[in-house]
Scaffold this motif. Sequence first.
Motif, PDB file in Angstrom:
ATOM      1  N   ALA A 172       0.625  -0.910   0.127  1.00 43.51           N
ATOM      2  CA  ALA A 172       0.441  -0.418   0.223  1.00 43.51           C
ATOM      3  C   ALA A 172       1.190   1.508  -0.094  1.00 43.51           C
ATOM      4  O   ALA A 172       1.663   1.750   0.692  1.00 43.51           O
ATOM      5  CB  ALA A 172      -0.644   0.125   1.103  1.00 43.51           C
ATOM      6  N   GLN A 173      -0.148   2.565  -0.886  1.00 40.99           N
ATOM      7  CA  GLN A 173       1.342   3.412  -0.430  1.00 40.99           C
ATOM      8  C   GLN A 173       0.797   4.146   1.103  1.00 40.99           C
ATOM      9  O   GLN A 173       1.736   5.177   1.296  1.00 40.99           O
ATOM     10  CB  GLN A 173       0.212   4.604  -1.381  1.00 40.99           C
ATOM     11  CG  GLN A 173       1.299   4.968  -3.418  1.00 40.99           C
ATOM     12  CD  GLN A 173       0.918   3.200  -3.175  1.00 40.99           C
ATOM     13  OE1 GLN A 173      -0.551   2.749  -3.573  1.00 40.99           O
ATOM     14  NE2 GLN A 173       1.569   2.185  -4.245  1.00 40.99           N
ATOM     15  N   ALA A 174      -0.292   4.074   1.291  1.00 43.87           N
ATOM     16  CA  ALA A 174      -0.388   4.588   2.777  1.00 43.87           C
ATOM     17  C   ALA A 174      -1.251   4.031   3.980  1.00 43.87           C
ATOM     18  O   ALA A 174      -1.741   3.059   3.796  1.00 43.87           O
ATOM     19  CB  ALA A 174      -1.375   5.764   2.877  1.00 43.87           C
ATOM     20  N   VAL A 175      -1.122   4.368   5.330  1.00 39.24           N
ATOM     21  CA  VAL A 175      -1.728   3.669   6.861  1.00 39.24           C
ATOM     22  C   VAL A 175      -1.918   4.681   7.361  1.00 39.24           C
ATOM     23  O   VAL A 175      -1.198   5.440   7.287  1.00 39.24           O
ATOM     24  CB  VAL A 175      -0.675   2.450   7.277  1.00 39.24           C
ATOM     25  CG1 VAL A 175      -1.166   2.447   8.041  1.00 39.24           C
ATOM     26  CG2 VAL A 175      -0.267   1.372   6.623  1.00 39.24           C
ATOM     27  N   ILE A 176      -3.469   4.582   7.651  1.00 37.83           N
ATOM     28  CA  ILE A 176      -3.820   5.544   8.511  1.00 37.83           C
ATOM     29  C   ILE A 176      -4.100   4.740   9.499  1.00 37.83           C
ATOM     30  O   ILE A 176      -5.441   3.595   9.586  1.00 37.83           O
ATOM     31  CB  ILE A 176      -5.061   6.371   7.776  1.00 37.83           C
ATOM     32  CG1 ILE A 176      -4.713   6.652   6.319  1.00 37.83           C
ATOM     33  CG2 ILE A 176      -5.662   6.776   8.396  1.00 37.83           C
ATOM     34  CD1 ILE A 176      -4.190   8.365   5.958  1.00 37.83           C
ATOM     35  N   ASP A 177      -3.531   5.428  10.808  1.00 42.13           N
ATOM     36  CA  ASP A 177      -3.806   4.181  11.939  1.00 42.13           C
ATOM     37  C   ASP A 177      -3.693   5.123  13.084  1.00 42.13           C
ATOM     38  O   ASP A 177      -3.648   6.293  13.943  1.00 42.13           O
ATOM     39  CB  ASP A 177      -2.250   3.474  12.084  1.00 42.13           C
ATOM     40  CG  ASP A 177      -2.018   3.393  13.415  1.00 42.13           C
ATOM     41  OD1 ASP A 177      -3.109   2.415  14.244  1.00 42.13           O
ATOM     42  OD2 ASP A 177      -1.068   2.290  13.719  1.00 42.13           O
ATOM     43  N   PRO A 178      -5.467   5.028  13.684  1.00 43.20           N
ATOM     44  CA  PRO A 178      -5.978   5.974  14.962  1.00 43.20           C
ATOM     45  C   PRO A 178      -5.822   4.474  16.019  1.00 43.20           C
ATOM     46  O   PRO A 178      -6.514   5.159  17.159  1.00 43.20           O
ATOM     47  CB  PRO A 178      -7.376   6.041  14.411  1.00 43.20           C
ATOM     48  CG  PRO A 178      -7.596   5.512  13.693  1.00 43.20           C
ATOM     49  CD  PRO A 178      -6.091   4.838  12.629  1.00 43.20           C
ATOM     50  N   ILE A 210      -2.252   8.840  14.074  1.00 40.33           N
ATOM     51  CA  ILE A 210      -3.245   9.193  14.686  1.00 40.33           C
ATOM     52  C   ILE A 210      -3.469   9.463  16.098  1.00 40.33           C
ATOM     53  O   ILE A 210      -3.682  10.640  16.764  1.00 40.33           O
ATOM     54  CB  ILE A 210      -4.160   9.700  14.149  1.00 40.33           C
ATOM     55  CG1 ILE A 210      -4.374  10.405  11.971  1.00 40.33           C
ATOM     56  CG2 ILE A 210      -5.789  10.829  13.982  1.00 40.33           C
ATOM     57  CD1 ILE A 210      -5.299   9.871  10.853  1.00 40.33           C
ATOM     58  N   GLY A 211      -3.782   8.777  16.715  1.00 42.88           N
ATOM     59  CA  GLY A 211      -3.669   8.379  18.206  1.00 42.88           C
ATOM     60  C   GLY A 211      -3.346   6.461  18.635  1.00 42.88           C
ATOM     61  O   GLY A 211      -2.887   6.233  17.565  1.00 42.88           O
ATOM     62  N   PHE A 212      -3.958   6.633  19.686  1.00 38.49           N
ATOM     63  CA  PHE A 212      -3.391   5.111  20.276  1.00 38.49           C
ATOM     64  C   PHE A 212      -5.170   4.784  21.001  1.00 38.49           C
ATOM     65  O   PHE A 212      -4.576   4.312  21.940  1.00 38.49           O
ATOM     66  CB  PHE A 212      -2.445   5.152  20.874  1.00 38.49           C
ATOM     67  CG  PHE A 212      -1.271   6.185  20.591  1.00 38.49           C
ATOM     68  CD1 PHE A 212      -0.743   5.130  19.085  1.00 38.49           C
ATOM     69  CD2 PHE A 212      -0.869   7.181  20.952  1.00 38.49           C
ATOM     70  CE1 PHE A 212       0.458   5.967  18.653  1.00 38.49           C
ATOM     71  CE2 PHE A 212       0.375   7.678  19.992  1.00 38.49           C
ATOM     72  CZ  PHE A 212       0.988   6.772  19.176  1.00 38.49           C
ATOM     73  N   ALA A 213      -6.109   3.950  20.493  1.00 40.89           N
ATOM     74  CA  ALA A 213      -7.028   4.649  21.111  1.00 40.89           C
ATOM     75  C   ALA A 213      -7.230   2.596  21.242  1.00 40.89           C
ATOM     76  O   ALA A 213      -7.963   2.109  22.309  1.00 40.89           O
ATOM     77  CB  ALA A 213      -8.038   3.826  19.773  1.00 40.89           C
ATOM     78  N   SER A 214      -5.988   2.318  20.805  1.00 39.20           N
ATOM     79  CA  SER A 214      -6.162   0.458  21.631  1.00 39.20           C
ATOM     80  C   SER A 214      -4.972   0.668  22.950  1.00 39.20           C
ATOM     81  O   SER A 214      -5.603  -0.688  23.774  1.00 39.20           O
ATOM     82  CB  SER A 214      -4.589  -0.025  21.066  1.00 39.20           C
ATOM     83  OG  SER A 214      -2.992   0.620  20.316  1.00 39.20           O
ATOM     84  N   GLY A 215      -5.074   2.011  23.586  1.00 43.86           N
ATOM     85  CA  GLY A 215      -3.958   1.695  24.619  1.00 43.86           C
ATOM     86  C   GLY A 215      -2.887   2.409  24.732  1.00 43.86           C
ATOM     87  O   GLY A 215      -2.322   1.435  26.101  1.00 43.86           O
TER      88      GLY A 215
END
Length: 314
Positions: free
Chosen positions: A202-208, A230-235
């Motif tokens: 893939a060309q990009a990963v979006i990771d919140p 973008i963030g760490f919703a998994s904690g």
Amino acid sequence: MRAAVCPAYGPPEVVEVRKMPEPESGAVRVRVVAAAVNFPDVLLVAGRYQVRVPPPFVVGSEFAGVVAAAGGGFAAGERVTGTGITGAFAELVRADPTALRRIPDGLPFDVAAAAGVAHGTAYHALRAVARVGAGDRVIVLGAGGGVGLAAVQLATALGAEVTAVASTPEKRAAARAGGAAATVDPKGDLRAALRTVLPDGAQAVIDPVGGELAEPALRALARGGRYVTIGFASGVIPRIPLNLVLIKGIQVLGFQFGDLDPDLYRRHRTELAALLADGTVRPHIGARYPLAETPAALRLVADGRAVGKVLIEP
């Protein structure tokens, strides 16, 4: 007025809906029609956000409603949407006029409330940071949540081919409805699953989300790909093997609104408003709660069970 108040740091259940004095005049007072729950609201209540607000405080960071009295360049009766770190989960909110925007004609209050933070975050991350364009292959982690599902919709609108990683059948169905070309269950061997779907990367990963999903998604990038956190919703903040970054020429990038060039921010905000106004993109509203059930709404988001956006409607 009634408001959802955090009296002390703790889980969502500490929040109490109680009678409060109406907010003081001097800024713009908005009668709230709909407010959206965001993951940072949960963290603020828990005292675990990057900014700590001393309790007691009124919870909520995103709202849409009607100006109750003229002020700050806004006329009484105007339809507006806005953000602020606290105050939104109430019948009235006192808003900084610089944080308010007029709602375009024809855009419902619930859509305006649901699209502000999540779709704004996703669009700026895709356009300004990941530099996604037509024909790009994009992996979206946490694709059933507010930001993730917004990223699926918006990347598709930009002409990208989206692979959505989401944890439940309901979330994967929402991602497919939002335009995902493929969906992947993160349980099991995510690295192998992504390699099957994206043999050329893939060309990009979006990771919140962060956590254990980060490394297999990073490995699924093609040479020169962009990984946007973008963030760490998994904690859990992931540890990235830097040898992969070196060998594949990958860029690992972070997104924050404050880092955006002001002119670029305004241009992208205008583009996003047009996509929402003409119906090209519509936020997925997975649940609605009355103000009295604010703790339940926060719990849904805290547990990662929300599909798309969760609204509170005073």
